[in-house]
Design a protein around this motif. Sequence first.
Motif, PDB file in Angstrom:
ATOM      1  N   CYS A   1       0.830  -1.211   0.000  1.00 18.06           N
ATOM      2  CA  CYS A   1       0.000   0.000   0.000  1.00 18.06           C
ATOM      3  C   CYS A   1       0.868   1.267   0.000  1.00 18.06           C
ATOM      4  CB  CYS A   1      -0.928   0.006   1.205  1.00 18.06           C
ATOM      5  SG  CYS A   1      -2.211  -1.262   1.107  1.00 18.06           S
ATOM      6  N   LYS A   2       0.441   2.258  -0.762  1.00 15.57           N
ATOM      7  CA  LYS A   2       1.200   3.507  -0.920  1.00 15.57           C
ATOM      8  C   LYS A   2       0.768   4.585   0.069  1.00 15.57           C
ATOM      9  CE  LYS A   2      -1.988   4.978  -4.590  1.00 15.57           C
ATOM     10  NZ  LYS A   2      -2.115   5.187  -6.046  1.00 15.57           N
ATOM     11  N   ALA A   3      -0.407   4.411   0.674  1.00 12.80           N
ATOM     12  CA  ALA A   3      -0.943   5.361   1.650  1.00 12.80           C
ATOM     13  C   ALA A   3      -1.906   4.601   2.550  1.00 12.80           C
ATOM     14  CB  ALA A   3      -1.657   6.516   0.964  1.00 12.80           C
ATOM     15  N   ILE A   4      -2.101   5.124   3.763  1.00 15.61           N
ATOM     16  CA  ILE A   4      -2.977   4.479   4.734  1.00 15.61           C
ATOM     17  C   ILE A   4      -4.067   5.451   5.170  1.00 15.61           C
ATOM     18  CG2 ILE A   4      -3.123   3.404   7.030  1.00 15.61           C
ATOM     19  CD1 ILE A   4      -1.488   1.731   5.051  1.00 15.61           C
ATOM     20  N   VAL A   5      -5.304   4.972   5.156  1.00 15.96           N
ATOM     21  CA  VAL A   5      -6.437   5.757   5.654  1.00 15.96           C
ATOM     22  C   VAL A   5      -7.001   5.050   6.889  1.00 15.96           C
ATOM     23  CG1 VAL A   5      -8.732   6.687   5.163  1.00 15.96           C
ATOM     24  CG2 VAL A   5      -7.005   6.593   3.343  1.00 15.96           C
ATOM     25  N   ILE A   6      -7.016   5.763   8.015  1.00 13.93           N
ATOM     26  CA  ILE A   6      -7.598   5.222   9.243  1.00 13.93           C
ATOM     27  C   ILE A   6      -9.092   5.542   9.216  1.00 13.93           C
ATOM     28  CG2 ILE A   6      -7.483   5.167  11.758  1.00 13.93           C
ATOM     29  CD1 ILE A   6      -4.731   6.553  11.534  1.00 13.93           C
ATOM     30  N   ALA A   7      -9.901   4.561   8.855  1.00 14.73           N
ATOM     31  CA  ALA A   7     -11.340   4.786   8.668  1.00 14.73           C
ATOM     32  C   ALA A   7     -12.110   4.487   9.949  1.00 14.73           C
ATOM     33  CB  ALA A   7     -11.863   3.932   7.517  1.00 14.73           C
ATOM     34  N   CYS A   8     -11.577   4.966  11.064  1.00 13.23           N
ATOM     35  CA  CYS A   8     -12.161   4.704  12.380  1.00 13.23           C
ATOM     36  C   CYS A   8     -11.902   5.915  13.251  1.00 13.23           C
ATOM     37  CB  CYS A   8     -11.514   3.456  12.984  1.00 13.23           C
ATOM     38  SG  CYS A   8     -11.927   3.146  14.715  1.00 13.23           S
ATOM     39  N   ASN A   9     -12.949   6.485  13.831  1.00 14.39           N
ATOM     40  CA  ASN A   9     -12.786   7.675  14.659  1.00 14.39           C
ATOM     41  C   ASN A   9     -11.965   7.397  15.913  1.00 14.39           C
ATOM     42  OD1 ASN A   9     -14.591  10.255  13.853  1.00 14.39           O
ATOM     43  ND2 ASN A   9     -15.509   8.393  13.045  1.00 14.39           N
ATOM     44  N   THR A  10     -12.187   6.252  16.549  1.00 15.06           N
ATOM     45  CA  THR A  10     -11.467   5.933  17.785  1.00 15.06           C
ATOM     46  C   THR A  10      -9.980   5.719  17.508  1.00 15.06           C
ATOM     47  OG1 THR A  10     -13.469   4.870  18.624  1.00 15.06           O
ATOM     48  CG2 THR A  10     -11.437   4.428  19.803  1.00 15.06           C
ATOM     49  N   ALA A  11      -9.652   4.979  16.454  1.00 15.24           N
ATOM     50  CA  ALA A  11      -8.248   4.771  16.098  1.00 15.24           C
ATOM     51  C   ALA A  11      -7.610   6.073  15.636  1.00 15.24           C
ATOM     52  CB  ALA A  11      -8.133   3.707  15.007  1.00 15.24           C
ATOM     53  N   SER A  12      -8.380   6.916  14.968  1.00 19.12           N
ATOM     54  CA  SER A  12      -7.874   8.226  14.553  1.00 19.12           C
ATOM     55  C   SER A  12      -7.495   9.057  15.775  1.00 19.12           C
ATOM     56  CB  SER A  12      -8.928   8.978  13.727  1.00 19.12           C
ATOM     57  OG  SER A  12      -9.156   8.340  12.493  1.00 19.12           O
ATOM     58  N   ALA A  13      -8.341   8.991  16.814  1.00 13.82           N
ATOM     59  CA  ALA A  13      -8.112   9.777  18.023  1.00 13.82           C
ATOM     60  C   ALA A  13      -6.894   9.284  18.802  1.00 13.82           C
ATOM     61  CB  ALA A  13      -9.350   9.739  18.915  1.00 13.82           C
ATOM     62  N   HIS A  14      -6.707   7.965  18.856  1.00  9.07           N
ATOM     63  CA  HIS A  14      -5.687   7.417  19.757  1.00  9.07           C
ATOM     64  C   HIS A  14      -4.403   6.927  19.086  1.00  9.07           C
ATOM     65  CE1 HIS A  14      -8.496   7.874  22.946  1.00  9.07           C
ATOM     66  NE2 HIS A  14      -9.310   6.906  22.553  1.00  9.07           N
ATOM     67  N   ALA A  15      -4.451   6.640  17.780  1.00 10.01           N
ATOM     68  CA  ALA A  15      -3.289   6.007  17.146  1.00 10.01           C
ATOM     69  C   ALA A  15      -2.645   6.815  16.027  1.00 10.01           C
ATOM     70  CB  ALA A  15      -3.689   4.628  16.603  1.00 10.01           C
ATOM     71  N   TYR A  16      -3.314   7.839  15.529  1.00 13.16           N
ATOM     72  CA  TYR A  16      -2.795   8.577  14.366  1.00 13.16           C
ATOM     73  C   TYR A  16      -1.393   9.147  14.596  1.00 13.16           C
ATOM     74  CZ  TYR A  16      -2.295  12.408  10.991  1.00 13.16           C
ATOM     75  OH  TYR A  16      -1.819  13.271  10.041  1.00 13.16           O
ATOM     76  N   SER A  17      -1.199   9.869  15.699  1.00 13.35           N
ATOM     77  CA  SER A  17       0.106  10.492  15.967  1.00 13.35           C
ATOM     78  C   SER A  17       1.195   9.440  16.089  1.00 13.35           C
ATOM     79  CB  SER A  17       0.045  11.330  17.252  1.00 13.35           C
ATOM     80  OG  SER A  17      -0.864  12.389  17.106  1.00 13.35           O
ATOM     81  N   GLU A  18       0.860   8.337  16.738  1.00 11.46           N
ATOM     82  CA  GLU A  18       1.817   7.238  16.919  1.00 11.46           C
ATOM     83  C   GLU A  18       2.217   6.634  15.568  1.00 11.46           C
ATOM     84  OE1 GLU A  18       3.558   4.831  20.208  1.00 11.46           O
ATOM     85  OE2 GLU A  18       2.491   6.723  20.129  1.00 11.46           O
ATOM     86  N   LEU A  19       1.238   6.439  14.702  1.00  8.81           N
ATOM     87  CA  LEU A  19       1.520   5.866  13.380  1.00  8.81           C
ATOM     88  C   LEU A  19       2.373   6.808  12.537  1.00  8.81           C
ATOM     89  CD1 LEU A  19      -1.908   4.227  12.422  1.00  8.81           C
ATOM     90  CD2 LEU A  19       0.158   3.098  13.247  1.00  8.81           C
ATOM     91  N   ARG A  20       2.115   8.107  12.645  1.00  7.86           N
ATOM     92  CA  ARG A  20       2.919   9.097  11.910  1.00  7.86           C
ATOM     93  C   ARG A  20       4.390   9.021  12.322  1.00  7.86           C
ATOM     94  NH1 ARG A  20       0.781  13.784   9.718  1.00  7.86           N
ATOM     95  NH2 ARG A  20       2.960  14.170   9.213  1.00  7.86           N
TER      96      ARG A  20
END
Length: 266
Positions: free
Chosen positions: A66-85
């Motif tokens: 995959c060339k890009a990742i979309v977190i299609a979940c509000n809870t995961a967006s809130a808690h995991a986005y910064s960590e994944l970045r």
Amino acid sequence: MNNKPIGIFDSGIGGLTVAKAIKEALPNERIIYFGDTAHLPYGDKSKESIRAYSKRITGFLLSKGCKAIVIACNTASAHAYSELRKFYPKVPIINVVNPTVNYCAEKFDAGKVAVMATKGTIKSRIYPRKIKKKNPALEVPQVAAPLLVPMIEEGYFNNNISQTIINSYLSAKNLQDIQALILGCTHYPLIKSEVEHFFQGDVEVIDSASVVAEFTKKVLKKEGLEADKPEGKDQFIVSDYTSSFEETSKLFFGKSVHLVEERIWD
């Protein structure tokens, strides 16, 4: 041009509304969708668990090219986005919260922009915190709507029963005189017309799936990652397969979806 797929993940199959919106906005793109049905719902999991699940799923999707990742979940967006970045700094990672926050902060100068979401998302206060940081003049009242996800998954929408439940939530006192309502759950695009019916055109109903799809389009263009033609088949993967998930997935994607099980936790 880049014909590698876009990776999209959610705690279950609700994120298929985001996948559908991305396919409509970017018809040349191929997607690989992962629903972590073994661990749903994420709303009652710890932040640490959600981050661990999200890292593992992202690594799995990247291993699929995959060339890009979309977190299609509000809870995961809130808690995991910064960590994944931080963990994957070279990969474009898009969440479902930030594009919607930016849209609201830029469009509305003042007044009330409300959020309707699950208990987990409301408890995180992710939307009020982020919107007010970008535009302090906006008020961001919230309403938790715990019955809506199971209702939608059981196919109860666009009928008298669902309209009554929706009307009950939207009648909350703190939602009076709002200018817009964010549908803060990836299940909710399926009830957008019923929400609009309640407000009779007086309130803008913001479907985060379509906002995220347009944002994804901009990111791919900016990074030079757009596909120039359709190539290969979309894939739909879950961490724990049941026939009921496959049946329900049609509601969210708008057409029949074949789910394949990948036990990435073993």
